[in-house]
Design a protein around this motif. Structure first.
Motif, PDB file in Angstrom:
ATOM      1  N   PHE A 421      -8.691   2.861  -0.224  1.00  9.89           N
ATOM      2  CA  PHE A 421      -7.296   2.453  -0.125  1.00  9.89           C
ATOM      3  C   PHE A 421      -7.192   1.300   0.872  1.00  9.89           C
ATOM      4  O   PHE A 421      -7.940   1.239   1.855  1.00  9.89           O
ATOM      5  CB  PHE A 421      -6.414   3.612   0.331  1.00  9.89           C
ATOM      6  N   ARG A 422      -6.210   0.418   0.651  1.00  6.54           N
ATOM      7  CA  ARG A 422      -6.061  -0.758   1.497  1.00  6.54           C
ATOM      8  C   ARG A 422      -4.589  -1.043   1.771  1.00  6.54           C
ATOM      9  O   ARG A 422      -3.736  -0.897   0.899  1.00  6.54           O
ATOM     10  CB  ARG A 422      -6.693  -1.984   0.824  1.00  6.54           C
ATOM     11  N   PHE A 423      -4.337  -1.457   3.015  1.00 10.77           N
ATOM     12  CA  PHE A 423      -3.021  -1.983   3.346  1.00 10.77           C
ATOM     13  C   PHE A 423      -2.928  -3.438   2.895  1.00 10.77           C
ATOM     14  O   PHE A 423      -3.893  -4.199   2.966  1.00 10.77           O
ATOM     15  CB  PHE A 423      -2.789  -1.943   4.862  1.00 10.77           C
ATOM     16  N   ASN A 424      -1.731  -3.806   2.455  1.00  9.90           N
ATOM     17  CA  ASN A 424      -1.409  -5.207   2.242  1.00  9.90           C
ATOM     18  C   ASN A 424       0.051  -5.414   2.598  1.00  9.90           C
ATOM     19  O   ASN A 424       0.855  -4.467   2.533  1.00  9.90           O
ATOM     20  CB  ASN A 424      -1.671  -5.652   0.803  1.00  9.90           C
ATOM     21  N   VAL A 425       0.386  -6.627   2.989  1.00  9.35           N
ATOM     22  CA  VAL A 425       1.771  -6.969   3.318  1.00  9.35           C
ATOM     23  C   VAL A 425       2.112  -8.304   2.676  1.00  9.35           C
ATOM     24  O   VAL A 425       1.353  -9.276   2.792  1.00  9.35           O
ATOM     25  CB  VAL A 425       1.983  -7.037   4.845  1.00  9.35           C
ATOM     26  N   GLY A 426       3.234  -8.326   1.976  1.00 14.82           N
ATOM     27  CA  GLY A 426       3.741  -9.554   1.384  1.00 14.82           C
ATOM     28  C   GLY A 426       4.965 -10.030   2.144  1.00 14.82           C
ATOM     29  O   GLY A 426       5.806  -9.223   2.558  1.00 14.82           O
ATOM     30  N   LEU A 427       5.062 -11.329   2.347  1.00 20.35           N
ATOM     31  CA  LEU A 427       6.230 -11.933   2.985  1.00 20.35           C
ATOM     32  C   LEU A 427       7.128 -12.533   1.906  1.00 20.35           C
ATOM     33  O   LEU A 427       6.665 -13.317   1.064  1.00 20.35           O
ATOM     34  CB  LEU A 427       5.807 -13.009   3.984  1.00 20.35           C
ATOM     35  N   VAL A 428       8.403 -12.167   1.935  1.00 21.43           N
ATOM     36  CA  VAL A 428       9.351 -12.529   0.874  1.00 21.43           C
ATOM     37  C   VAL A 428      10.579 -13.169   1.508  1.00 21.43           C
ATOM     38  O   VAL A 428      11.073 -12.690   2.539  1.00 21.43           O
ATOM     39  CB  VAL A 428       9.751 -11.287   0.051  1.00 21.43           C
ATOM     40  N   GLU A 429      11.093 -14.234   0.890  1.00 19.21           N
ATOM     41  CA  GLU A 429      12.233 -14.960   1.437  1.00 19.21           C
ATOM     42  C   GLU A 429      13.343 -15.080   0.400  1.00 19.21           C
ATOM     43  O   GLU A 429      13.096 -15.359  -0.778  1.00 19.21           O
ATOM     44  CB  GLU A 429      11.812 -16.355   1.904  1.00 19.21           C
ATOM     45  N   ASP A 430      14.579 -14.884   0.855  1.00 18.65           N
ATOM     46  CA  ASP A 430      15.773 -15.100   0.038  1.00 18.65           C
ATOM     47  C   ASP A 430      16.429 -16.415   0.447  1.00 18.65           C
ATOM     48  O   ASP A 430      16.154 -16.972   1.514  1.00 18.65           O
ATOM     49  CB  ASP A 430      16.771 -13.956   0.226  1.00 18.65           C
ATOM     50  N   VAL A 519       5.265  -3.771   2.703  1.00 14.99           N
ATOM     51  CA  VAL A 519       3.974  -3.130   2.921  1.00 14.99           C
ATOM     52  C   VAL A 519       3.597  -2.358   1.668  1.00 14.99           C
ATOM     53  O   VAL A 519       4.439  -1.714   1.034  1.00 14.99           O
ATOM     54  CB  VAL A 519       3.996  -2.198   4.149  1.00 14.99           C
ATOM     55  N   MET A 520       2.332  -2.449   1.280  1.00 13.32           N
ATOM     56  CA  MET A 520       1.819  -1.777   0.086  1.00 13.32           C
ATOM     57  C   MET A 520       0.542  -1.027   0.439  1.00 13.32           C
ATOM     58  O   MET A 520      -0.279  -1.527   1.215  1.00 13.32           O
ATOM     59  CB  MET A 520       1.519  -2.796  -1.013  1.00 13.32           C
ATOM     60  N   VAL A 521       0.374   0.149  -0.138  1.00 17.96           N
ATOM     61  CA  VAL A 521      -0.902   0.856  -0.093  1.00 17.96           C
ATOM     62  C   VAL A 521      -1.522   0.738  -1.475  1.00 17.96           C
ATOM     63  O   VAL A 521      -0.951   1.219  -2.463  1.00 17.96           O
ATOM     64  CB  VAL A 521      -0.732   2.330   0.302  1.00 17.96           C
ATOM     65  N   ILE A 522      -2.683   0.083  -1.546  1.00 19.82           N
ATOM     66  CA  ILE A 522      -3.326  -0.237  -2.819  1.00 19.82           C
ATOM     67  C   ILE A 522      -4.572   0.620  -2.989  1.00 19.82           C
ATOM     68  O   ILE A 522      -5.383   0.749  -2.072  1.00 19.82           O
ATOM     69  CB  ILE A 522      -3.712  -1.734  -2.868  1.00 19.82           C
ATOM     70  N   ASP A 523      -4.713   1.220  -4.176  1.00 22.34           N
ATOM     71  CA  ASP A 523      -5.937   1.923  -4.543  1.00 22.34           C
ATOM     72  C   ASP A 523      -6.883   0.901  -5.157  1.00 22.34           C
ATOM     73  O   ASP A 523      -6.694   0.480  -6.303  1.00 22.34           O
ATOM     74  CB  ASP A 523      -5.620   3.042  -5.541  1.00 22.34           C
ATOM     75  N   GLN A 524      -7.890   0.484  -4.407  1.00 19.31           N
ATOM     76  CA  GLN A 524      -8.773  -0.569  -4.864  1.00 19.31           C
ATOM     77  C   GLN A 524      -9.584  -0.156  -6.091  1.00 19.31           C
ATOM     78  O   GLN A 524      -9.999  -0.998  -6.892  1.00 19.31           O
ATOM     79  CB  GLN A 524      -9.715  -0.999  -3.732  1.00 19.31           C
ATOM     80  N   GLN A 525      -9.807   1.131  -6.276  1.00 17.02           N
ATOM     81  CA  GLN A 525     -10.582   1.591  -7.425  1.00 17.02           C
ATOM     82  C   GLN A 525      -9.846   1.366  -8.736  1.00 17.02           C
ATOM     83  O   GLN A 525     -10.469   1.170  -9.777  1.00 17.02           O
ATOM     84  CB  GLN A 525     -10.942   3.071  -7.250  1.00 17.02           C
ATOM     85  N   THR A 526      -8.529   1.392  -8.704  1.00 23.52           N
ATOM     86  CA  THR A 526      -7.729   1.169  -9.915  1.00 23.52           C
ATOM     87  C   THR A 526      -6.911  -0.120  -9.837  1.00 23.52           C
ATOM     88  O   THR A 526      -6.425  -0.596 -10.861  1.00 23.52           O
ATOM     89  CB  THR A 526      -6.770   2.344 -10.151  1.00 23.52           C
ATOM     90  N   GLY A 527      -6.739  -0.671  -8.630  1.00 26.51           N
ATOM     91  CA  GLY A 527      -5.893  -1.836  -8.435  1.00 26.51           C
ATOM     92  C   GLY A 527      -4.417  -1.508  -8.318  1.00 26.51           C
ATOM     93  O   GLY A 527      -3.591  -2.399  -8.095  1.00 26.51           O
ATOM     94  N   GLU A 528      -4.057  -0.232  -8.411  1.00 26.07           N
ATOM     95  CA  GLU A 528      -2.656   0.187  -8.446  1.00 26.07           C
ATOM     96  C   GLU A 528      -2.049   0.223  -7.047  1.00 26.07           C
ATOM     97  O   GLU A 528      -2.706   0.587  -6.065  1.00 26.07           O
ATOM     98  CB  GLU A 528      -2.567   1.568  -9.083  1.00 26.07           C
ATOM     99  N   ILE A 529      -0.774  -0.139  -6.953  1.00 28.32           N
ATOM    100  CA  ILE A 529       0.004   0.052  -5.732  1.00 28.32           C
ATOM    101  C   ILE A 529       0.531   1.479  -5.746  1.00 28.32           C
ATOM    102  O   ILE A 529       1.345   1.847  -6.598  1.00 28.32           O
ATOM    103  CB  ILE A 529       1.166  -0.951  -5.637  1.00 28.32           C
ATOM    104  N   LEU A 530       0.064   2.308  -4.802  1.00 25.43           N
ATOM    105  CA  LEU A 530       0.446   3.713  -4.799  1.00 25.43           C
ATOM    106  C   LEU A 530       1.877   3.915  -4.301  1.00 25.43           C
ATOM    107  O   LEU A 530       2.603   4.760  -4.811  1.00 25.43           O
ATOM    108  CB  LEU A 530      -0.525   4.512  -3.923  1.00 25.43           C
ATOM    109  N   ASN A 531       2.258   3.147  -3.281  1.00 28.29           N
ATOM    110  CA  ASN A 531       3.626   3.226  -2.778  1.00 28.29           C
ATOM    111  C   ASN A 531       3.862   2.014  -1.877  1.00 28.29           C
ATOM    112  O   ASN A 531       2.920   1.309  -1.492  1.00 28.29           O
ATOM    113  CB  ASN A 531       3.870   4.525  -2.007  1.00 28.29           C
TER     114      ASN A 531
END
Length: 564
Positions: A421-430, A519-531
């Motif tokens: 599992f891996r943390f990732n963070v995306g920055l988003v702007e409105d 913030v995303m928790v990614i399952d690297q084995q499937t590529g899916e964002i778990l939550n």
């Protein structure tokens, strides 16, 4: 007699179209000026709107390209050598094809399988060919050829029609015609959830396919998990060759602890007799018991661009999802080919095996792809999917240094071993605006009678000074896949893990007051964002704001002027 594996089955014809010429015994019938079906590499036979994917079986394919020809492809036949179906109890065709079944300007392209008993003088339709995924092969699809059993010289035709229009075309990567054994019961798939609450029943459900020539009337079913085992007989069926049946075991599986379970399912004894083919009767499914069922937030990464005339639809539907599901949906507009593009982000979206090249389309948790207009259809069901983890984050921006510090954490509700599992963070702007043609939005809805969030009343293109872009995906702090080893591989139920990202310098043209972090928790084995979760940037200003203010005050008689 037992046939062990597919290699023991009787193959009547097999072809993968290698080289640059029709295989021996094959022929073409066509009205097209380009000669109809051709053999070559996908790259050589592709066109702008007919991009054939890389071959899955060898290097070559057979294809008919209407987009390049734009000619009469109303009867484009690729014809097989004669096939002998005498002396076999049944037969099927297995095939990998690429065919979009596009409809445009009142014309519809079609494809079907035909047969001829007079060496190609006359043809009888047998099966329509359904469309494949938008930009992928339909690999291993099956068609029943029982109607041809007993015939000794049958030619098959793979027929394409452009419907009189200018359409993409069709390609075939591989095909095989094989005889059916008397009995062959396949366990095609299992339909158990990956996560379920401890103590709750999990239906042991799956799909079987009759790959035998005999009508399937019954079969035995067994499932096991550790010391628990259950066996039953399912009766009262009447499955013809290639028919499927969805079963559910009478006894459900119940996870007792928040940990990993492997449920093994077997099907056997079709019609009370030994299976002729062994090796396709067993599958297993991994189910994790959960100590709690946390709330699920769905991430939608929409491929978009200001050059894309249909992409206003994506903006409208992202906004609609934000209004309808503010606590359940996180929408991100990932731009390509314009000043708002993030190369890492859009590169990940478009290189996903799910992506079908169409804009706007939306990756949902990186496990399924939807058209933008399908979001409100599927979204009500998506948050009900169990998630094993709840992530959180804080994101502080130091105004003085323009440095952003992001700290992520996550609480897990089951035990994992050897996870990736891996943390990732995306920055988003409105509220993004800009000048120049790159910020003008191409708008195919201009003047349309179909409501599209007001874009039907705007020009094409919409000038840059009229455009405000929301949900813009600016950057991913952990690249597309997230930060390796940011979450340990062994996790206990209830454990909280955390990770601090390296300080990130915000570019001067980003407006931090309009930004949030995802913030995303990614399952690297499937590529899916778990939550996932999101939060606004916490903007920290220096105590003195880095300025000196001169104050002139004459409002109070005798007051002293000075510096503050």
């Amino acid at each position: 007699l037992l046939w062990h594996g597919l290699n023991a089955q009787q193959v009547l014809l097999e072809e993968s179209f290698e080289g640059d010429a029709l295989p021996s015994g094959w022929m073409v019938q066509t009205l097209a000026s380009d000669g109809g079906w051709q053999v070559g590499t996908p790259a050589a036979l592709s066109a702008t709107l007919f991009h054939i994917p890389m071959a899955l079986h060898g290097m070559g394919v057979a294809a008919t390209n209407d987009w390049s020809c734009d000619c009469d492809k109303s009867q484009d036949r690729l014809i097989s050598p004669p096939i002998d179906f005498s002396g076999v109890p049944g037969a099927i065709l297995e095939m990998s094809w690429f065919f979009r079944k596009r409809s445009y300007g009142g014309h519809q392209e079609e494809a079907w399988i035909e047969y001829s008993l007079d060496d190609g003088l006359t043809w009888v339709p047998l099966h329509a060919v359904p469309p494949s995924d938008f930009n992928h092969w339909e690999d291993g699809g099956r068609f029943d050829l029982s109607a041809l059993v007993g015939q000794s010289a049958v030619r098959l035709a793979f027929t394409y029609s452009d419907g009189g229009g200018h359409e993409p075309g069709m390609a075939i990567d591989w095909l095989r015609v094989r005889a059916l054994p008397p009995r062959d019961l396949e366990l095609s798939r299992l339909e158990l959830p990956r996560y379920a609450l401890v103590g709750e029943s999990v239906a042991v459900r799956g799909v079987v396919t009759n790959l035998g020539a005999d009508v399937l009337t019954s079969f035995a079913l067994q499932w096991s998990e550790g010391a628990t085992s259950w066996t039953e007989t399912i009766e009262g069926l009447a499955l013809q060759p290639l028919d499927t049946y969805t079963f559910e075991a009478e006894l459900p599986f119940v996870p007792a602890e928040p940990t990993r379970y492997e449920v093994v399912v077997q099907v056997y004894m079709p019609n009370g007799l030994p299976d002729t083919i062994l090796g396709n009767n067993e599958l297993s499914a991994i189910v994790h018991g959960l100590s709690d069922m946390p709330a699920k937030k769905v991430v939608g990464e929409e491929a978009t661009g200001t050059w894309c005339g249909f992409c206003p639809r994506g903006a409208v539907y992202l906004q609609k999802m934000e209004e309808l599901y503010p606590d359940q949906f996180i929408g991100i507009a990932v731009h390509e080919g314009d000043p708002m593009a993030s190369p890492v982000w859009i590169g990940g979206v478009t290189s996903s095996p799910l992506f079908e090249s169409g804009f706007p389309s939306v990756l949902i948790d990186r496990r399924m792809l939807l058209r933008a207009a399908e979001l409100d259809i599927y979204q009500p069901e998506l948050p009900a999917m169990p998630a094993p983890v709840v992530p959180q984050l804080d994101a502080q921006l130091d105004v003085a240094t323009k440095k952003l510090q992001v700290n992520a954490s996550a609480t897990f509700y089951t035990r994992f071993e050897n996870a990736d599992f891996r943390f990732n963070v995306g920055l988003v702007e409105d509220g993004v605006t800009g000048t120049g043609d790159g910020y003008a939005q191409t708008n195919y809805f201009s003047g349309s009678n179909t409501p599209m969030g007001g874009y039907e009343n705007l020009p094409n293109p919409v000038p840059a000074e009229m455009m405000v872009y929301d949900h813009v995906g600016r950057d991913l702090l952990g690249g597309w896949a997230g930060v390796p080893a940011s979450i340990p591989s062994y996790i206990e139920d209830g454990q909280q893990v955390s990770y601090s990202f390296a300080p990130y310098t915000l570019p001067d043209n980003w407006a931090p007051m309009n930004m949030h972090a995802v913030v995303m928790v990614i399952d690297q084995q499937t590529g899916e964002i778990l939550n996932a979760d999101q939060t606004a940037l916490d903007i920290v200003c220096p105590d003195d704001l880095g300025t000196t203010v001169e104050v002139d005050d004459e409002s109070v008689p005798g007051a002293e002027d000075g510096a503050v």
